[in-house]
Design a protein around this motif. Structure first.
Motif, PDB file in Angstrom:
ATOM      1  N   ARG A 112       0.990  -1.161   0.021  1.00 22.23           N
ATOM      2  CA  ARG A 112      -0.064   0.080   0.089  1.00 22.23           C
ATOM      3  C   ARG A 112       0.880   1.187  -0.180  1.00 22.23           C
ATOM      4  O   ARG A 112       0.634   2.411  -0.647  1.00 22.23           O
ATOM      5  N   ALA A 113       2.028   1.290   0.713  1.00 21.45           N
ATOM      6  CA  ALA A 113       2.765   2.481   0.652  1.00 21.45           C
ATOM      7  C   ALA A 113       3.430   2.678  -0.780  1.00 21.45           C
ATOM      8  O   ALA A 113       3.692   3.768  -1.259  1.00 21.45           O
ATOM      9  N   GLU A 114       3.805   1.412  -1.430  1.00 24.26           N
ATOM     10  CA  GLU A 114       4.443   1.802  -2.916  1.00 24.26           C
ATOM     11  C   GLU A 114       3.231   2.183  -3.751  1.00 24.26           C
ATOM     12  O   GLU A 114       3.667   3.131  -4.534  1.00 24.26           O
ATOM     13  N   MET A 115       1.995   1.806  -3.479  1.00 25.03           N
ATOM     14  CA  MET A 115       0.834   2.319  -4.460  1.00 25.03           C
ATOM     15  C   MET A 115       0.852   3.849  -4.123  1.00 25.03           C
ATOM     16  O   MET A 115       0.499   4.470  -5.261  1.00 25.03           O
ATOM     17  N   ARG A 116       0.790   4.176  -2.730  1.00 24.79           N
ATOM     18  CA  ARG A 116       0.415   5.680  -2.488  1.00 24.79           C
ATOM     19  C   ARG A 116       1.624   6.396  -3.086  1.00 24.79           C
ATOM     20  O   ARG A 116       1.416   7.764  -3.324  1.00 24.79           O
ATOM     21  N   SER A 117       3.022   5.912  -3.240  1.00 25.97           N
ATOM     22  CA  SER A 117       4.089   6.761  -3.679  1.00 25.97           C
ATOM     23  C   SER A 117       3.845   6.874  -5.073  1.00 25.97           C
ATOM     24  O   SER A 117       4.302   7.802  -5.672  1.00 25.97           O
ATOM     25  N   VAL A 118       3.261   6.055  -5.897  1.00 25.34           N
ATOM     26  CA  VAL A 118       2.966   6.179  -7.195  1.00 25.34           C
ATOM     27  C   VAL A 118       1.791   7.107  -7.437  1.00 25.34           C
ATOM     28  O   VAL A 118       2.068   8.086  -8.445  1.00 25.34           O
TER      29      VAL A 118
END
Length: 142
Positions: A112-118
């Motif tokens: 979820r953190a990776e997706m939010r960074s995108v």
């Protein structure tokens, strides 16, 4: 098209774990492919929902190997969490599953953190972008 497959999920968690997680009653000795497919479908829907309204075409359209690997990682990470959840509930207060729970929570948080960074633009994907006819910068009219 799904972002991941049953074999991707098996590679992530191992066959024995996938058998266990896809059969919450614990009686089966083979992977319940229907449950795995349902978990992957749900994970992909969560990804698409999070990115709906973003600059990317949803479902994602890309042939970039890095993007495909990222989408696969997100999908398998979320699908494994979805499959593990009923086992965590059935295990009760601990049932020897504390480390397993923490690992799944960490994986889900990382995905979820990776997706939010995108979404925040910190990281980019080479996936197809939504085309708009609205200028993205101010336009001076003379």
């Amino acid at each position: 098209m799904s972002y991941s497959t049953e074999s991707d999920l098996q590679e992530l968690v191992g066959e024995a774990t996938l058998v266990k997680w896809s059969n919450p009653d614990g009686a089966a000795t083979t992977v319940n492919s229907a449950r795995v497919t349902t978990a992957i479908t749900e994970a992909d829907a969560q990804i698409d929902q999070l990115f709906r309204g973003s600059k990317y075409v949803i479902p994602f359209v890309t042939s970039d190997d890095g993007d495909l690997a990222t989408l696969r990682r997100w999908s398998t990470g979320l699908a494994s969490t979805i499959l593990a959840t009923p086992r965590r509930i059935l295990a009760g207060a601990d049932g020897g599953k504390k480390a397993e729970k923490q690992g799944q929570n960490t994986l889900e948080q990382q995905v979820r953190a990776e997706m939010r960074s995108v979404i925040a633009g910190i990281r980019q994907l080479n996936a197809s972008l939504v085309s708009t006819s609205v200028p993205s910068a101010p336009v001076v009219i003379k």
